[in-house]
Design an enzyme around this catalytic site. Structure first.
Site, mmCIF file in Angstrom:
data_model
loop_
_atom_site.group_PDB
_atom_site.id
_atom_site.type_symbol
_atom_site.label_atom_id
_atom_site.label_comp_id
_atom_site.label_asym_id
_atom_site.label_seq_id
_atom_site.Cartn_x
_atom_site.Cartn_y
_atom_site.Cartn_z
ATOM 1 N N GLU B 278 0.829 -1.199 0.000
ATOM 2 C CA GLU B 278 0.000 0.000 0.000
ATOM 3 C C GLU B 278 0.870 1.259 0.000
ATOM 4 O OE1 GLU B 278 -3.952 -0.358 1.934
ATOM 5 O OE2 GLU B 278 -3.177 1.205 3.246
ATOM 6 N N GLU B 281 2.091 1.767 -3.408
ATOM 7 C CA GLU B 281 0.988 2.279 -4.227
ATOM 8 C C GLU B 281 0.822 3.785 -3.996
ATOM 9 O OE1 GLU B 281 -2.685 0.335 -3.245
ATOM 10 O OE2 GLU B 281 -3.765 1.155 -4.972
ATOM 11 N N CYS B 298 -8.110 -2.154 4.179
ATOM 12 C CA CYS B 298 -8.023 -3.356 5.026
ATOM 13 C C CYS B 298 -9.296 -3.654 5.799
ATOM 14 C CB CYS B 298 -6.823 -3.319 5.958
ATOM 15 S SG CYS B 298 -6.312 -1.711 6.424
ATOM 16 N N SER B 318 -7.294 1.714 -2.197
ATOM 17 C CA SER B 318 -6.110 0.921 -2.497
ATOM 18 C C SER B 318 -6.518 -0.444 -3.036
ATOM 19 C CB SER B 318 -5.287 0.744 -1.217
ATOM 20 O OG SER B 318 -4.393 -0.337 -1.378
ATOM 21 N N LYS B 357 -15.152 -9.663 8.542
ATOM 22 C CA LYS B 357 -14.110 -10.516 7.956
ATOM 23 C C LYS B 357 -14.677 -11.874 7.549
ATOM 24 C CE LYS B 357 -10.356 -7.962 8.316
ATOM 25 N NZ LYS B 357 -9.560 -7.623 7.118
ATOM 26 N N GLU B 360 -15.952 -11.117 4.255
ATOM 27 C CA GLU B 360 -14.842 -10.867 3.322
ATOM 28 C C GLU B 360 -14.259 -12.175 2.797
ATOM 29 O OE1 GLU B 360 -11.050 -9.427 4.937
ATOM 30 O OE2 GLU B 360 -10.924 -7.989 3.301
ATOM 31 N N GLU B 365 -13.993 -12.351 -5.320
ATOM 32 C CA GLU B 365 -12.741 -11.766 -5.796
ATOM 33 C C GLU B 365 -11.549 -12.302 -5.019
ATOM 34 O OE1 GLU B 365 -15.267 -10.165 -4.553
ATOM 35 O OE2 GLU B 365 -16.035 -8.650 -5.936
ATOM 36 N N CYS B 503 -9.993 -1.816 14.876
ATOM 37 C CA CYS B 503 -10.308 -3.237 15.085
ATOM 38 C C CYS B 503 -10.335 -3.632 16.560
ATOM 39 C CB CYS B 503 -9.301 -4.110 14.364
ATOM 40 S SG CYS B 503 -9.203 -3.716 12.618
#
Ligand SMILES: Cc1cc2nc3c(=O)[nH]c(=O)nc-3n(C[C@H](O)[C@H](O)[C@H](O)COP(=O)(O)O)c2cc1C
Ligand code: SF4
Ligand code: SF4
Ligand code: SF4
Lengths: 421, 572
Positions: B278, B281, B298, B318, B357, B360, B365, B503
């Protein structure tokens, strides 16, 4: 004379749809006089009059007005015309028979407190009232009693109708405010009070239709004179919606201090078919149920403390000897079980249980434990709920536990011998 | 200051607080149920009623302001009777099958009933059974257990600005559920799980995946490995009854090993990797005039919101997979190749502070070769606690053990991922040193730490003064995103975390995650960072080796293939 005709003086004498009729009958005259007075002078007259709110809770009108007058910025006035309490129809009569009197009262309140916008929140079922008030507002705008620079003064005021959402709770002030904002009718936690944060969180003054209608009267004769009408506990006149098993049902205007019996016997012409009075419910579904022996009480707010209740909006519902107490309580409780807004837990979960317990009495299957549960639960709902609905919904139960104790005991005894069904 | 009496104790407090707060200051316990410290006062349960001399009826301590001279009693027979009656009423419309409820022994209703001494319910049970909503990978909503306290609505509306949950209907029929009676779904819910975290009972809970994990642990066809997220090590203590903010590293690893995992790895490792990818990037976007600000990726709760409501923002996000997914990918590629294993036989479990999560991990993907998911299953901190209890593991009786290698070595920067501002701080430590080719004088970016809703700082990168911002909770995220969309955002980099506090305050964390608790977990997070040998991601020797052996360099085509992803608008 039992009656004293003040708020109802134009009833059936004018065409309610005609502002000219109203003007000819001294309409807006007091408002014009008020336009020459300042805020303090007006509120002072209202304080001298000692008038209390006519919507049910009986709160002193001037106290609410002056704290609202001290608030700054955008402020709203709301006229509570939800009239959801069963047995009441006074606000409907006031709107349909003399609509400009309501508007004049609102104008006096708005002018003296510096509010620039108002809402009349009318019960959804009152289509006729809505039509008449709508027409009257239009006429008032046309004649510059509403709008900008009213009658050439610096005072501008907008007035709008809001149609009620059809729930009893929407008459409660905060639920009504939520409803005006387009949300489901549920109350809010106080403080802050509506006069601090009401409609769209702006200071808001809410009064009942009848309360507003008293303002032109007070300012016409002066607060001092007004305070002489009535009793030592409550001043002015009260509109009474008299229903049930009486010969002459209807709306009556009496000064405070008259007894309930006078209203029933003299104005109502006594009980139908020469039956005896079994019980009388005062105020509406949220009011006390009392026996015949208590009918010599004055109609006023303070003495009603023995029921831990008030006269409420002014209904008197007469039930003759043929009615069963528990059938009446069942109807009452079905009403509240349906109308609880569901926000606070003792009200939401309590009414269904009260209803279950009352059903046992109706079905002759009640035990002593059921009675104890009922009494305990009714007290808890009354003491702990968030808004006036739950705080008053148990009045019929608590008052009958007090005044009709023998009927409860009798029913428990009979339940022992009858098969519950 | 005002003076009053509570239970005949003289109390002097500031005049802007409630009776409940005054009582708390003097260690007088008034029971509550719907009250939750960081949410607004609903005053719906009426459990906290007290008697005030001269006042009619009982008053709720949570909503009544203190006044000079008040004389308050908190536990008279009348009060006790009211509390008991209300509790009985609540129980009479509740599926009180406590022993088969996930909240058994952590349920606030259950402990209220116990403390009040309820041993009989005078009222008939009137519960009408409703369908359980178990249609998504993250959360289960069981309306039969809902006591309609309103906490979930408030957190979803006020903290997350999502307005997913509403109260519908009136009176006894009132229900709390998603609008239009829908199931919770990725079309409008972010699965942040904040609702599950504040729910006092078992009415919104994480989807419990512990059984699947037990099965896999004893299935010899699988090599079962686990990764542990940064935020879990500062919260697991609470879950197993130890003190708030306790840092458990070695014991946590040791306990997880005892459950039977083949390897215990650290998501901190892939957090370092995320910073490399990241950060690079960001540098590239700055150098080449790419889309800025760059938004972090994230947090899957935030990604859900972006895909649902802000399609215009997607190019800003990102392309890096989250650390959890980067780990899963590496496990099934790099690790599998190195160990000569079939990636399909590798089963990756994550221990996360997060319910989003779980969702996720199921995203299309995020699969290697389009079929095998990077991560197979996700457990929350609470589920890990459950497995420890099932196994009877006692932290006091186990040794400390290190994470396994190669994914066990990490830096203080990675540890920071658990707290709001942490990703930003970690990124700045690396980006600054790579771009400026000199060490940072002070690696502590204290202005992005803490519970303030939106934080910002400035850093010199090359000749540029670059502004960065940090937000946590989705209501704050919306403020920053809307600026970006309006073209008025002054920032080049924005960190967004869906949960308050980041988190460490995630939806899968132990119950009782109040802001006060969040602050303790945050403090522990910075202690973890401070105690590390390496504190900058680019200094992690394992990461250096990974690039040397396999990925070549950050943002290489190999890295892109494995570690990056894309987003697409939902509801279109
Ligand atoms: C459940 C409930 C229903 C109510 N309904 C009405 C109503 O229909 N009309 C009304 O004027 N007040 C109603 N009230 C009282 C209002 O909350 C408020 O006290 C009143 O509008 C204030 O006006 P007043 O001071 O002029 O009486 C209701 C209160 C409760 C708790
Ligand atoms: S008392 Fe009843 S009507 Fe009033 S807030 Fe509570 S639930 Fe709603
Ligand atoms: S998971 Fe988050 S977004 Fe979804 S309902 Fe719960 S609080 Fe709202
Ligand atoms: S789901 Fe939980 S938090 Fe939401 S209202 Fe029901 S009991 Fe309260």
């Amino acid at each position: 004379m039992i009656e004293q005709i003040e708020l109802t003086k134009r009833f059936n004498k004018i065409d309610p749809q005609s502002i000219n009729d109203f003007l000819e009958f001294d309409g807006y005259k007091v408002f014009k006089k008020v336009l020459t007075m300042n805020s303090n002078e007006i509120i002072n007259e209202i304080a001298l009059s000692k008038i209390t709110g006519r919507g049910g809770a009986g709160f002193p009108v001037s106290i609410k007005m002056s704290s609202f007058a001290n608030e700054t910025g955008v402020k709203y006035i709301v006229c509570n015309a939800d009239e959801g309490e069963p047995g009441n129809f006074k606000d409907r009569y006031l709107m349909e028979k003399d609509p400009h009197q309501v508007i004049e009262g609102i104008l006096i309140s708005a002018y003296s407190t510096g509010a620039s916008k108002g809402f009349i929140y009318i019960r959804g079922e009152y289509s006729k009232s809505i039509d008449i008030i709508r027409h009257s507002i239009k006429e008032a705008y046309k004649n510059n009693y509403l709008g900008d620079n009213i009658l050439g003064s610096n005072f501008s005021f907008e007035l709008e109708i809001r149609r009620g959402a059809g729930a009893y709770i929407c008459g409660e002030e905060f639920a009504l405010i939520e409803s005006i904002e387009g949300k489901p009718g549920r109350t809010r936690v106080k403080p802050p009070f509506p006069t601090q944060q009401g409609v769209f969180n702006k200071p808001t003054l809410i009064n009942n239709v009848e309360t507003f209608c008293n303002l032109p009267f007070i300012l016409r004769i002066g607060g001092n004179e007004y305070s002489k009408i009535g009793s030592e506990y409550a001043t002015g006149t009260k509109l009474i919606s008299l229903t049930g098993n009486v010969n002459n049902k209807g709306l009556y205007e009496v000064p405070y201090g008259r007894t309930i019996r006078e209203v029933i016997e003299i104005l109502g012409g006594g009980v139908k078919d020469n039956k005896e009075i079994g019980m009388v419910q005062l105020g509406g579904a949220c009011g006390a149920i009392i026996p015949e022996s208590l009918l010599d009480m004055d109609i006023d707010n303070e003495k009603f403390a023995i029921f831990d209740s008030k006269m409420g909006a002014g209904a008197i519902i007469v039930m003759d000897e043929s009615f069963d107490l528990f059938d009446i309580l069942l109807k009452n409780m079905e009403f509240f079980q349906h109308e609880t807004c569901g926000k606070c837990m003792p009200c939401r979960e309590g009414h269904i249980q009260v209803l279950n317990l009352i059903k046992k009495f109706v079905r002759y299957s009640a035990t002593k434990d059921d009675y104890l549960s009922l009494e305990s639960l009714a007290n808890v709902i009354h003491e702990t709920t968030l808004c006036g609905l739950g705080q008053t919904s148990m009045t019929s139960i608590l008052s009958t536990i007090k005044f009709f104790q023998e009927e409860y005991q009798q029913r428990i005894r009979e339940s022992l011998f009858k098969e519950g069904y | 200051m005002v003076n009053l009496k509570i239970n005949n104790i003289n109390v002097t407090v500031t005049d802007d607080i409630t009776i409940l707060e005054a009582a708390q200051q003097y260690n007088i316990n008034i029971p509550t149920l719907c009250y939750y410290p960081d949410l607004h006062i609903n005053s719906d349960c009426r459990i906290c009623v007290v008697e005030i001399e001269g006042y009619k009826g009982l008053k709720t301590a949570c909503s009544t302001p203190v006044r000079e001279g008040m004389n308050i009693l908190t536990n008279t027979p009348k009060i006790l009777n009211s509390r008991k009656t209300i509790t009985e009423l609540i129980l009479s419309n509740h599926d009180a099958s406590c022993t088969s409820c996930i909240r058994n022994m952590s349920c606030e209703l259950q402990s209220l009933a116990k403390n009040l001494g309820i041993n009989i319910n005078r009222f008939e049970n009137v519960l009408e059974k409703k369908e359980i909503d178990d249609h998504n990978p993250s959360l289960v909503r069981n309306a039969n257990r809902c006591i309609k306290c309103g906490r979930c609505i408030d957190v979803c509306k006020d903290v997350q600005a999502m307005h997913v949950l509403e109260s519908m209907g009136r009176g006894h029929e009132m229900e709390i559920k998603p609008a239009f009676g829908r199931y919770l779904s990725d079309e409008f819910c972010t699965f942040c799980g904040q609702c599950a975290n504040v729910c006092p009972v078992g009415a919104i809970i994480e989807k419990d995946n512990t059984d699947i994990v037990w099965e896999k642990l004893y299935d010899s066809n699988y090599h079962v490995m686990v990764q542990v997220a940064p935020a879990v090590r500062v919260s697991i203590g609470e879950e197993i009854g130890l003190e708030t903010g306790l840092i458990s590293n070695g014991k946590l690893v040791s306990a997880i090993k005892r459950l039977g995992f083949n390897n215990v790895y650290d998501t901190d490792f892939s957090a370092d990797l995320t910073i490399m990818e990241e950060g690079t990037e960001l540098i590239n976007r700055i150098k080449t005039g790419g889309v800025l600000p760059l938004l972090t990726s994230c947090c899957p709760g935030w990604i859900n919101l972006a895909e649902q409501e802000y399609p215009e923002i997607l190019p800003h996000i990102s392309s890096c997979k989250s650390p959890q997914q980067m780990f899963g990918t590496l496990a099934k590629t790099y690790f599998a190749e190195k160990e000569n294993m079939d990636p399909k036989k590798i089963y990756v479990v994550s221990i996360m502070p997060c319910t989003a999560k779980k969702y996720e991990a199921t995203r299309r993907e995020l699969r290697i070769d389009n079929k095998t998911p990077d991560v197979d299953i996700v457990l929350t901190t609470r589920e890990l606690g459950k497995m420890f209890r099932q196994m009877g593991i006692d932290f006091n009786q186990i040794d400390e053990v290190e994470f396994d290698n190669p994914f066990g070595i990490s830096t203080g920067a990675a540890a920071l991922f658990g707290a709001t501002g942490g990703v930003t701080e970690a990124a700045l430590r690396t980006v600054y040193e790579i771009l400026n080719e000199k060490p940072l004088e002070d690696i502590n970016f204290t202005s992005v730490r803490g519970m303030k809703g939106i934080k910002e700082t400035e850093i010199k990168l090359g000749d540029l003064n670059v502004k960065v911002a940090v937000s946590h909770s989705l209501s704050n995220a919306r403020i920053l995103i809307e600026e970006v969309i309006a073209g008025t955002s002054p920032y080049s980099f924005i960190e967004i975390m869906a949960c308050p506090g980041g988190c460490i305050g995630g939806g899968g964390q132990p119950y009782g995650t109040t802001n006060e608790v969040r602050l303790e977990r945050i403090a522990s997070t910075y202690l973890v960072d401070g105690n590390m040998v390496y504190r900058k991601s680019h200094e992690n020797p394992s990461i250096k080796k990974l690039y040397k052996d396999y990925l070549i360099e950050p943002n290489s085509s190999m890295a892109h293939h494995l570690l990056h992803t894309k987003y697409s608008p939902k509801n279109i």
